[in-house]
Design an enzyme around this catalytic site. Structure first.
Site, PDB file in Angstrom:
ATOM      1  N   TRP A 123       0.807  -1.355   0.151  1.00 44.87           N
ATOM      2  CA  TRP A 123       0.001   0.296   0.094  1.00 44.87           C
ATOM      3  C   TRP A 123       1.028   1.346   0.185  1.00 44.87           C
ATOM      4  O   TRP A 123       0.465   2.262  -0.661  1.00 44.87           O
ATOM      5  CB  TRP A 123      -0.997  -0.148   1.105  1.00 44.87           C
ATOM      6  CG  TRP A 123      -2.069  -1.034   0.775  1.00 44.87           C
ATOM      7  CD1 TRP A 123      -2.141  -2.295   1.855  1.00 44.87           C
ATOM      8  CD2 TRP A 123      -2.929  -1.287  -0.231  1.00 44.87           C
ATOM      9  NE1 TRP A 123      -3.031  -2.849   0.932  1.00 44.87           N
ATOM     10  CE2 TRP A 123      -3.639  -2.376  -0.077  1.00 44.87           C
ATOM     11  CE3 TRP A 123      -3.345  -0.464  -1.370  1.00 44.87           C
ATOM     12  CZ2 TRP A 123      -4.658  -2.815  -0.713  1.00 44.87           C
ATOM     13  CZ3 TRP A 123      -4.371  -0.782  -1.917  1.00 44.87           C
ATOM     14  CH2 TRP A 123      -4.916  -2.012  -1.814  1.00 44.87           C
ATOM     15  N   ASP A 133      -0.786   6.773   7.394  1.00 44.37           N
ATOM     16  CA  ASP A 133      -1.731   5.995   6.651  1.00 44.37           C
ATOM     17  C   ASP A 133      -1.952   4.640   7.678  1.00 44.37           C
ATOM     18  O   ASP A 133      -1.098   3.884   7.865  1.00 44.37           O
ATOM     19  CB  ASP A 133      -1.381   5.216   5.210  1.00 44.37           C
ATOM     20  CG  ASP A 133      -2.454   4.530   4.722  1.00 44.37           C
ATOM     21  OD1 ASP A 133      -3.256   4.143   5.483  1.00 44.37           O
ATOM     22  OD2 ASP A 133      -2.337   3.935   3.589  1.00 44.37           O
ATOM     23  N   LYS A 180     -11.802  -1.560   8.596  1.00 40.55           N
ATOM     24  CA  LYS A 180     -10.932  -2.606   9.371  1.00 40.55           C
ATOM     25  C   LYS A 180     -11.554  -2.780  10.793  1.00 40.55           C
ATOM     26  O   LYS A 180     -11.917  -3.797  11.037  1.00 40.55           O
ATOM     27  CB  LYS A 180      -9.503  -2.366   9.198  1.00 40.55           C
ATOM     28  CG  LYS A 180      -8.763  -2.119   7.794  1.00 40.55           C
ATOM     29  CD  LYS A 180      -9.033  -3.192   6.931  1.00 40.55           C
ATOM     30  CE  LYS A 180      -8.483  -2.888   5.626  1.00 40.55           C
ATOM     31  NZ  LYS A 180      -8.181  -4.029   4.754  1.00 40.55           N
TER      32      LYS A 180
END
Length: 418
Positions: A115, A208, A233
């Site tokens: 990511w 992030d 999540k």
């Protein structure tokens, strides 16, 4: 637990607390005693306005977000923020340094997994002639020189100074299974090297936290310009992102056009969201609603300190059996010892057909969502907040049973994750 609900170790959308799901189901029929369901009620209603403000306050209280930062709810997931942080912070930089040549506007990226690599690629695409550079990359330090099997050593970081546009890192990588330690200790080689950052006020640090948000405290949160996380999540269903933004980074993006900036889509600009309680248009009402219910429950349990203790126990149990399996020739951890994620434990299963046997046995026992990401294969056990210790114990018991079935060698000493 209801008899028809199975342990869900999927990487996302992830498990949610059963009590929250039950409450949300009631809210679909009647939100806050309005007689109207949450999926039907106007986002301009006083009831929903109060709810979204309460949800932001719950985040502020539990993460100790300072008054210098706004908390926004934006549509899209973390990938949308790959674009938004570039566009907003580049506009800020143009307004601060209008005479600087574009090549001298530098965006720093720390690459520690899939990511962060994707975020770096998006910045390169949107950089408008500015310089996008890699401040550190874990791959050259991996066992094969090309994998994301750990974190860069502190000595590998070279941050730009003075006045970078932004410095980005991904705290937890869901695909590779690496994660920075939950501390700012400069002597902890697995911690993000805050001590190596440029010594400048209002540093444009971007974290992030999509796959670890609300799982434990965020080290030096106040020193970040932006912290963002997709909700799907630990917080709720997919569809909304939490963006914690320092107020100096909420700028008039149109004003930067006079200094060479490109137009920023209004849906990606932070200022309209900050000015209108995250509602310049209709937000992801149901996703925000479930997130608020999750946060109420979290507060009642003790907040991120509670989850930090629970998640520490969960990951320790899984890594213990994983390293036992490695020593007995059954499992192959994908991440170096001490740098594995608390949220996403990644590993392979040794032997022809062994991965299929492992998954088949897991599903027979009702243990779901253990298949690894399609890009790397193997197994992945995601241990998000709503994954209970009971579920983890069931997984660990199965992993030990599988080791006994597959191995020939006796167990030896066990090494556990820190």
């Amino acid at each position: 637990m209801s008899h028809d609900r199975l342990p869900n170790f999927g990487a996302g959308p992830s498990a949610l607390p059963e009590s929250v799901l039950a409450e949300a189901a009631q809210g679909l029929l009647n939100f806050n005693n309005t007689g109207i369901g949450i999926a039907e009620i106007s986002h301009r209603s006083k009831e929903f306005n109060a709810f979204i403000r309460e949800t932001a306050q719950l985040i502020r209280e539990q993460l100790d977000v300072p008054a210098t930062h706004e908390i926004l709810f934006m549509q899209g997931g973390g990938t949308t923020q790959f674009s938004a942080v570039v566009l907003n912070l580049l506009a800020r930089h143009r307004l601060l340094y209008p005479d600087l040549p574009d090549k001298d506007r530098v965006l720093d990226y720390v690459l520690s997994g899939t990511w962060s690599k994707a975020s770096h690629a998006e910045a390169t695409r949107l950089a408008q002639g500015c310089t996008v550079r890699i401040a550190a990359d874990s791959r050259p330090h991996s066992a094969d020189g090309k994998s994301f099997d750990g974190l860069p050593p502190h000595s590998a970081y070279t941050f730009s100074a003075p006045h970078p546009v932004l410095i980005y890192y991904c705290e937890n990588e869901t695909v590779s299974g690496t994660q920075f330690a939950g501390s700012a200790n400069p002597n902890d080689s697995s911690a993000f090297p805050f001590h190596r950052l440029p010594n400048e006020p209002l540093l444009p640090l971007v974290g992030d936290y999509s796959s670890s948000f609300m799982s434990r405290p965020i080290p030096r949160l106040a020193d970040h310009a932006v912290v963002f996380a997709g909700a799907q999540k630990n917080l709720g269903p997919a569809g909304t992102s939490v963006v914690i933004v320092r107020r100096d980074c909420i700028v008039d993006v149109d004003a930067a056009l006079a200094f060479g900036g490109a137009p920023v889509p209004v849906s990606l600009a932070y200022a309209p969201y900050a000015a209108q309680d995250s509602m310049p248009n209709t937000p992801s009402v149901f996703a925000v609603y479930v997130a608020g219910l999750v946060l109420r429950r979290s507060r009642a349990l003790g907040g991120v300190r509670y989850y930090e203790a629970v998640n520490r126990r969960k990951q320790a149990r899984v890594y213990e059996v994983l390293w036992e399996g490695k020593q007995r020739g059954v499992f192959c951890p994908k991440v170096r010892e001490g740098q594995g994620s608390w949220m996403n434990v990644t590993f392979g299963v040794v032997g022809e057909g062994a991965e299929e046997r492992f998954l088949e046995g897991a599903e027979k026992r009702g243990l779901m969502g253990l298949k690894g990401h399609r890009s790397v294969g193997g197994m992945r056990a995601s241990l998000y907040n709503a994954v209970t210790e009971e579920w983890v114990d069931q997984l660990v018991a199965y992993m030990r049973e599988f080791i006994d079935q597959e191995s020939k060698a006796p167990a030896t000493a066990v090494v556990t994750e820190a």
